[in-house]
Design a protein around this motif. Sequence first.
Motif, PDB file in Angstrom:
ATOM      1  N   LYS A  83       0.824  -1.209   0.000  1.00  0.00           N
ATOM      2  CA  LYS A  83       0.000   0.000   0.000  1.00  0.00           C
ATOM      3  C   LYS A  83       0.861   1.262   0.000  1.00  0.00           C
ATOM      4  O   LYS A  83       0.387   2.338  -0.308  1.00  0.00           O
ATOM      5  CB  LYS A  83      -0.953   0.011   1.196  1.00  0.00           C
ATOM      6  N   GLY A  84       2.126   1.134   0.382  1.00  0.00           N
ATOM      7  CA  GLY A  84       3.028   2.279   0.391  1.00  0.00           C
ATOM      8  C   GLY A  84       2.913   3.101   1.659  1.00  0.00           C
ATOM      9  O   GLY A  84       2.290   2.696   2.641  1.00  0.00           O
ATOM     10  N   LYS A  85       3.515   4.276   1.603  1.00  0.00           N
ATOM     11  CA  LYS A  85       3.504   5.173   2.764  1.00  0.00           C
ATOM     12  C   LYS A  85       2.113   5.750   2.999  1.00  0.00           C
ATOM     13  O   LYS A  85       1.318   5.874   2.080  1.00  0.00           O
ATOM     14  CB  LYS A  85       4.474   6.333   2.545  1.00  0.00           C
ATOM     15  N   VAL A  86       1.882   6.124   4.264  1.00  0.00           N
ATOM     16  CA  VAL A  86       0.641   6.817   4.602  1.00  0.00           C
ATOM     17  C   VAL A  86       0.744   8.242   4.078  1.00  0.00           C
ATOM     18  O   VAL A  86       1.681   8.963   4.405  1.00  0.00           O
ATOM     19  CB  VAL A  86       0.396   6.812   6.130  1.00  0.00           C
TER      20      VAL A  86
ATOM     21  N   ARG B  40      -9.670   7.169   8.419  1.00  0.00           N
ATOM     22  CA  ARG B  40      -9.716   7.099   6.960  1.00  0.00           C
ATOM     23  C   ARG B  40      -8.281   7.370   6.521  1.00  0.00           C
ATOM     24  O   ARG B  40      -7.751   8.465   6.758  1.00  0.00           O
ATOM     25  CB  ARG B  40     -10.657   8.161   6.395  1.00  0.00           C
ATOM     26  N   THR B  41      -7.658   6.360   5.915  1.00  0.00           N
ATOM     27  CA  THR B  41      -6.239   6.458   5.606  1.00  0.00           C
ATOM     28  C   THR B  41      -6.001   6.345   4.103  1.00  0.00           C
ATOM     29  O   THR B  41      -6.487   5.417   3.463  1.00  0.00           O
ATOM     30  CB  THR B  41      -5.455   5.345   6.338  1.00  0.00           C
ATOM     31  N   GLU B  42      -5.260   7.320   3.573  1.00  0.00           N
ATOM     32  CA  GLU B  42      -4.860   7.295   2.163  1.00  0.00           C
ATOM     33  C   GLU B  42      -3.417   6.824   2.089  1.00  0.00           C
ATOM     34  O   GLU B  42      -2.547   7.351   2.787  1.00  0.00           O
ATOM     35  CB  GLU B  42      -4.977   8.692   1.558  1.00  0.00           C
ATOM     36  N   PHE B  43      -3.177   5.822   1.240  1.00  0.00           N
ATOM     37  CA  PHE B  43      -1.845   5.252   1.094  1.00  0.00           C
ATOM     38  C   PHE B  43      -1.203   5.655  -0.229  1.00  0.00           C
ATOM     39  O   PHE B  43      -1.889   6.119  -1.149  1.00  0.00           O
ATOM     40  CB  PHE B  43      -1.914   3.720   1.188  1.00  0.00           C
ATOM     41  N   GLY B  44       0.091   5.457  -0.310  1.00  0.00           N
ATOM     42  CA  GLY B  44       0.864   5.829  -1.486  1.00  0.00           C
ATOM     43  C   GLY B  44       0.441   5.139  -2.763  1.00  0.00           C
ATOM     44  O   GLY B  44       0.689   5.648  -3.863  1.00  0.00           O
ATOM     45  N   ASP B  45      -0.201   3.971  -2.661  1.00  0.00           N
ATOM     46  CA  ASP B  45      -0.643   3.266  -3.865  1.00  0.00           C
ATOM     47  C   ASP B  45      -1.965   3.820  -4.404  1.00  0.00           C
ATOM     48  O   ASP B  45      -2.511   3.319  -5.371  1.00  0.00           O
ATOM     49  CB  ASP B  45      -0.774   1.766  -3.607  1.00  0.00           C
ATOM     50  N   GLY B  46      -2.491   4.878  -3.748  1.00  0.00           N
ATOM     51  CA  GLY B  46      -3.732   5.497  -4.178  1.00  0.00           C
ATOM     52  C   GLY B  46      -4.971   4.921  -3.513  1.00  0.00           C
ATOM     53  O   GLY B  46      -6.068   5.436  -3.697  1.00  0.00           O
ATOM     54  N   SER B  47      -4.806   3.855  -2.743  1.00  0.00           N
ATOM     55  CA  SER B  47      -5.974   3.269  -2.087  1.00  0.00           C
ATOM     56  C   SER B  47      -6.367   4.067  -0.846  1.00  0.00           C
ATOM     57  O   SER B  47      -5.545   4.737  -0.231  1.00  0.00           O
ATOM     58  CB  SER B  47      -5.706   1.810  -1.695  1.00  0.00           C
TER      59      SER B  47
END
Length: 92
Positions: free
Chosen positions: A25-28, A56-63
């Motif tokens: 998922k990558g970085k937050v 609600r968390t946005e990750f580096g992979d855009g998810s």
Amino acid sequence: MPEVRQKELSLSAFKQLFDSKRAPKGKVINRSPYGSESPLSPPGWPPGHYEARTFRTEFGDGSVQLETVVALGTATGWKVVSHTIFPFPAQH
């Protein structure tokens, strides 16, 4: 149904398992509070004072994921007893 092994999952094996799902998922990028509650002894859990926080968390992979962390208050401080990550529900 496959037989569940009664062997304890080592900390290093658990970390590897967790990282295999979390790391892609990558970085937050952003984490914002989405809800909280203070259930006293949720059903099926040992007695105690719990705090549940949802983000609600946005990750580096855009998810965008919904993360929930449950902590138990102990005599020496707080201890995380649950951490779940699910896809954030689509907005209609």
